[in-house]
Scaffold this motif. Structure first.
Motif, PDB file in Angstrom:
ATOM      1  N   GLU A  42       0.831  -1.205   0.000  1.00  0.00           N
ATOM      2  CA  GLU A  42       0.000   0.000   0.000  1.00  0.00           C
ATOM      3  C   GLU A  42       0.867   1.258   0.000  1.00  0.00           C
ATOM      4  O   GLU A  42       0.568   2.239  -0.695  1.00  0.00           O
ATOM      5  CB  GLU A  42      -0.913  -0.016   1.223  1.00  0.00           C
ATOM      6  CG  GLU A  42      -1.920   1.114   1.279  1.00  0.00           C
ATOM      7  CD  GLU A  42      -2.862   1.026   2.464  1.00  0.00           C
ATOM      8  OE1 GLU A  42      -3.515   2.039   2.777  1.00  0.00           O
ATOM      9  OE2 GLU A  42      -2.941  -0.056   3.081  1.00  0.00           O
ATOM     10  N   HIS A  44       3.808   1.569  -1.249  1.00  0.00           N
ATOM     11  CA  HIS A  44       4.468   1.732  -2.546  1.00  0.00           C
ATOM     12  C   HIS A  44       3.546   2.271  -3.627  1.00  0.00           C
ATOM     13  O   HIS A  44       4.012   2.710  -4.685  1.00  0.00           O
ATOM     14  CB  HIS A  44       5.085   0.402  -2.985  1.00  0.00           C
ATOM     15  CG  HIS A  44       6.323   0.044  -2.221  1.00  0.00           C
ATOM     16  ND1 HIS A  44       6.979  -1.159  -2.361  1.00  0.00           N
ATOM     17  CD2 HIS A  44       7.045   0.756  -1.307  1.00  0.00           C
ATOM     18  CE1 HIS A  44       8.024  -1.189  -1.557  1.00  0.00           C
ATOM     19  NE2 HIS A  44       8.086  -0.041  -0.916  1.00  0.00           N
ATOM     20  N   LYS A  45       2.249   2.272  -3.368  1.00  0.00           N
ATOM     21  CA  LYS A  45       1.324   2.933  -4.291  1.00  0.00           C
ATOM     22  C   LYS A  45       1.442   4.454  -4.162  1.00  0.00           C
ATOM     23  O   LYS A  45       1.022   5.191  -5.054  1.00  0.00           O
ATOM     24  CB  LYS A  45      -0.115   2.493  -4.007  1.00  0.00           C
ATOM     25  CG  LYS A  45      -0.384   1.025  -4.313  1.00  0.00           C
ATOM     26  CD  LYS A  45      -1.806   0.645  -3.941  1.00  0.00           C
ATOM     27  CE  LYS A  45      -2.081  -0.837  -4.200  1.00  0.00           C
ATOM     28  NZ  LYS A  45      -3.461  -1.220  -3.800  1.00  0.00           N
ATOM     29  N   LYS A  48       7.937   5.114  -3.648  1.00  0.00           N
ATOM     30  CA  LYS A  48       8.943   4.074  -3.425  1.00  0.00           C
ATOM     31  C   LYS A  48      10.290   4.678  -3.025  1.00  0.00           C
ATOM     32  O   LYS A  48      11.290   3.979  -2.953  1.00  0.00           O
ATOM     33  CB  LYS A  48       9.103   3.204  -4.669  1.00  0.00           C
ATOM     34  CG  LYS A  48       7.868   2.371  -4.994  1.00  0.00           C
ATOM     35  CD  LYS A  48       8.099   1.454  -6.178  1.00  0.00           C
ATOM     36  CE  LYS A  48       6.866   0.600  -6.462  1.00  0.00           C
ATOM     37  NZ  LYS A  48       7.088  -0.322  -7.618  1.00  0.00           N
TER      38      LYS A  48
END
Length: 377
Positions: A42, A44-45, A48
């Protein structure tokens, strides 16, 4: 084994980790239980960690590990050893390579290998060399290099005794607006003293470790210096042995988790100060143990997604406090409306007006008396 290595025969500093058996490559990602615990998919949505540099002061990093391809910048070897000029890319111990995987591992293939907390961030490897910390002057060199290379985070998965040179370097890094993350220390069962500095310095975010049950790890040192806890037990990461994988544990690993989280925050909020990043990490932690901050869990368990998304009250201005202390309240002068004394300008003006009024009254009496005499004469 407590710590992957003790650097130097008379060294005061040691890496704080525990190493277990190597793991099979095809089960690597499945063993990264902390990715689920921290809801990294979640996170990394959102980001990053692209554009952020994490300086890793450690034993070096193996640049040929497949999961670290593209993750490393040219670094520095701080020692006067035969490793000089290797740019932090020689790791004969393995500790630094493990921390690099936790912070910024990129994995390989279709979901294989180690995935880091901030897989788009860059690692700046600052190696102490194969023979370890020769003296605390390594820290001065390390911080100067990290500042020059514009690092946004410094990971310090090591610890030991209080040292003026190390503390001076820490203060310099803080002044350069770098997020400073260090291990709270491991309990070595010999006096409970392993690795408490630089984690005990107030400028540093000190990290303890918890396990799969979200309880504090038995090896994690507790105390008033603990700010936050993160996964630090049965941690899968990159290894120098056959460029494969191994499971380890300790506050070293937990520190790397938080450094990765700090990188995510610096990527999403590029204008946010280091102090504000630390504030956001601690303010959004999941409370554990007794209500509020405590010496076991600090401010609580790391919550990466909440740190990235929550509406957090701004960091109080330096020197400001929400309410005066009892001592301050007693020392404060009473408000003007509660005082029996008039303010100074009024205290001067009123007597003057009284005198002027008396003089005027006398003058009127005199004038009236003179006019009556004239009429009578």
């Amino acid at each position: 084994m407590i710590g992957r290595a003790l650097f130097g025969a008379a060294a005061a500093l040691t890496m704080v980790g525990v190493t277990a058996a190597p793991a099979l490559a095809d089960s690597t990602r499945d063993q990264q239980w902390y990715l689920t615990d921290l809801k990294i998919a979640e996170a990394h949505k959102i980001t990053k960690g692209a554009g952020v540099i994490v300086a890793l002061i450690d034993s070096g990093v193996d640049p040929k590990h497949p999961d670290l391809a593209g993750a490393l910048l040219p670094g520095l070897d701080t020692t006067e050893s035969n490793l000089a000029g290797r740019e932090g890319t020689e790791d004969t111990d393995g500790h630094g390579t493990g921390m690099a995987g936790i912070i910024a591992g990129r994995g390989h293939g279709a979901g294989a290998g180690v995935l880091g907390i901030a897989p788009a961030a860059k690692i700046l490897p600052i190696a102490t060399g194969g023979t370890g910390f020769q003296s605390s002057s390594f820290m001065t060199k390390a911080v100067d290099f990290a500042i020059k290379q514009h690092a946004g985070v410094i990971n310090m998965s090591f610890g030991g005794a209080d040292d003026d040179t190390v503390h001076d370097a820490i203060r310099k890094a803080q002044a350069a607006d770098i997020v400073l993350v260090a291990a709270a220390g491991n309990d070595n069962s010999i006096g409970n003293t392993a690795g408490q500095y630089p984690g005990r310095y107030p400028e540093v975010l000190a990290v303890g470790a918890y396990g799969k049950d979200r309880k504090i790890a038995s090896i994690s040192i507790t105390g008033p210096h603990v700010d936050l806890v993160a996964p630090g037990d049965q941690i899968m990461s990159t290894s120098i042995f056959d460029r494969g994988y191994e499971v380890s544990g300790g506050t070293s690993d937990a520190t790397a988790m938080v450094s990765g989280a700090a990188a995510l925050l610096r990527a999403k909020y590029p204008d946010m100060s280091a102090a504000e990043v630390v504030h956001r990490l601690t303010a959004t932690a999941d409370d554990a143990g007794p209500a509020g901050r405590d010496d076991t869990y600090g401010n609580g368990l790391l919550d990466v997604v909440k740190a990235l998304t929550a509406d957090v009250a701004p960091l109080p201005a330096a020197g400001a406090s929400a309410a005066p202390s009892d001592d301050a309240a007693q020392a404060a002068p009473p408000a003007a409306s509660d005082s029996d004394d008039l303010p100074e300008p009024v205290g001067v003006l009123v007597p003057a007006l009284i005198v002027a009024g008396v003089v005027l009254l006398i003058g009127v009496v005199v004038v009236v008396f003179m006019m009556r005499r004239r009429r009578s004469g």
